[in-house]
Design a protein around this motif. Structure first.
Motif, PDB file in Angstrom:
ATOM      1  N   HIS A  12      -3.504  29.231 -36.076  1.00 34.11           N
ATOM      2  CA  HIS A  12      -3.055  28.392 -35.008  1.00 34.11           C
ATOM      3  C   HIS A  12      -2.399  27.318 -35.464  1.00 34.11           C
ATOM      4  CE1 HIS A  12      -1.959  27.771 -30.774  1.00 34.11           C
ATOM      5  NE2 HIS A  12      -2.322  26.491 -30.962  1.00 34.11           N
ATOM      6  N   HIS A  30       1.234  25.237 -36.096  1.00 33.48           N
ATOM      7  CA  HIS A  30       1.752  24.101 -35.407  1.00 33.48           C
ATOM      8  C   HIS A  30       2.213  22.939 -36.587  1.00 33.48           C
ATOM      9  CE1 HIS A  30       0.623  23.816 -31.051  1.00 33.48           C
ATOM     10  NE2 HIS A  30      -0.661  24.073 -31.279  1.00 33.48           N
ATOM     11  N   ASP A  71       2.002  25.270 -27.417  1.00 31.96           N
ATOM     12  CA  ASP A  71       1.846  26.655 -27.880  1.00 31.96           C
ATOM     13  C   ASP A  71       2.818  27.718 -27.191  1.00 31.96           C
ATOM     14  OD1 ASP A  71      -0.586  25.611 -28.889  1.00 31.96           O
ATOM     15  OD2 ASP A  71      -1.812  26.615 -27.363  1.00 31.96           O
TER      16      ASP A  71
HETATM   17 ZN    ZN Z   1      -1.968  24.682 -29.814  1.00 33.92          ZN
END
Ligand code: ZN
Ligand code: KG4
Length: 383
Positions: free
Chosen positions: A114, A118, A325
């Motif tokens: 994750h 980003h 997200d």
């Molecule tokens: Zn995040």
């Protein structure tokens, strides 16, 4: 030649996201189910509730992303899914769905980190060459890293306790900002940014964390404690109970935001000086990328801009919708990996999720040992 297509799936926290991207970074279709409003009402994320909401929405969200892109599962080159780090129960839903999907359609599977996703999202929007410095600040994370390649990161610093978005959310909750007419639907960070615009940041002079520690790590728990003490004192002075909106919320918001901004700016400043000393960034147009939910804060961006202007770095902040997200950043990371042939697994693979997963090689001890002192910087930020 036909462009390769990747379906990205994100369920690591409180957003169920899916998107289909082509190799150029064009978003062909996306869908996002945010749980933020539910969690705002319960005063924080309850993992079992998050899991249930992912379970209820994953199928629809993926279907929507595919339909909107007019891409059939058979046309996909691969499926990329967040498998680390995040909430175990949330990660599990996305991973389970994805493994079933890749088996059913016989597609390669690309497990995604994750935070790496980003960090690299900016490259979907414009060409940013490796290596570059990245500051990731959200509700769950706070870190500084050098991105050297798709799967090559140096971790310069990380939070020792909580993330800045988490701190802002908790301060906002302690201030009962949800009762404020302007803030009832905003996240804690957004509420504090809005109220701070009409606040006097000098009325409550909070101490910037870790002033005597010459590294690039972060700490926000002490600041939250300072703010809580101030709130209790003000409640006593105004003769009101916890849960009542104080008259000084704007000033507390402004002081809190300023201290968070100043802490982030100082750690980033030291990271830049460290990178320069060690030759970790290119000498021509070195870049700082700032991402994560907290990066959409304009005041924090201005604080960082003071630092990058002073040190000759180029500051890049992806637009807010790419800072938070979503499935898009996961699909993009899948494409970056596909392009380099890194981490592509067969459809019948068995993959486990990892709630805790560091980003890259941790060199924060080396950064601390360098003990770089910062020149004093005037943090005069116009509202
Ligand atoms: Zn995040
Ligand atoms: O990246 P994100 O959507 O989710 C993760 O935490 O991964 O970030 C959400 C966090 C929340 O803590 C929220 O309060 C914070 O980002 N945030 C902000 C702002 N908008 C969202 N913090 C400061 N200023 C903002 N404008």
């Amino acid at each position: 030649m036909e462009l390769r297509l990747v379906l990205g799936i994100e369920t690591s926290c409180d957003d169920t996201g899916a998107a289909v991207l082509d190799e150029t970074g064009a978003i062909l279709g996306e869908s996002l189910n945010s749980q933020k409003e539910v969690h705002l009402r319960t005063g924080g994320i309850i993992p079992t509730v998050a899991q249930q909401l992912h379970r209820e929405n994953i199928e629809r969200v993926v279907q929507e992303a595919l339909e909107r892109s007019s891409v059939a599962p058979g046309q996909l080159s691969a499926v990329a899914t967040t498998v680390k780090p995040g909430l175990a129960l949330s990660l599990g839903i996305g991973l389970e769905f994805s493994l079933r999907f890749v088996r059913q359609h016989n597609k390669p599977f690309i497990p995604i980190h994750h935070m790496e996703a980003h960090a690299l999202t900016v490259r979907m929007l414009q060409p940013v060459a490796f290596p570059f410095l990245v500051l990731l600040v959200s509700g769950g994370h706070s870190l500084l890293a050098v991105a050297r390649g798709v799967d090559d990161f140096l971790l310069l610093g990380h939070t020792l306790d909580e993330a800045p978005g988490d701190t802002l959310d908790k301060v906002a909750r302690r201030l009962s900002l949800i009762k404020h007419p302007q803030c009832s639907t905003l996240s804690g960070g957004q509420a504090i940014e809005l109220l701070a615009k009409d606040g006097d940041r000098t009325r409550f002079p909070f101490t910037t964390p870790m002033g005597q520690t010459y590294d690039c790590c972060f700490s926000f728990a002490g600041l939250r404690n300072q703010v809580t003490m101030t709130i209790m004192k003000q409640e006593a002075e105004e003769g009101v109970k916890q849960g009542t909106l104080l008259t000084c919320v704007n000033d507390i918001a402004a002081a809190t935001q300023h201290t968070v901004a100043s802490h982030l700016a100082k750690r980033t400043h030291r990271a830049i000086l460290f990178c320069k000393a060690k030759g970790l960034l290119p000498s021509s147009s070195p870049t700082l990328v700032v991402s994560g939910g907290v990066a959409s804060n304009q005041y924090i961006r201005k604080a960082l801009m003071i630092i990058t202007e002073m040190t000759g770095l180029h500051l890049l902040c992806p637009p807010a919708k790419f800072c938070t997200d979503n499935g898009v950043m996961i699909a993009w990371n899948g494409l970056e990996r596909l392009r380099e042939g890194k981490g592509i697994l067969p459809p019948n693979v068995d993959v486990c999720y990892e709630p805790k997963a560091p980003l890259g090689v941790d060199i924060s001890a080396e950064v601390k040992a360098a003990a770089i002192r910062l020149p004093s910087v005037r943090m005069k930020i116009p509202n």
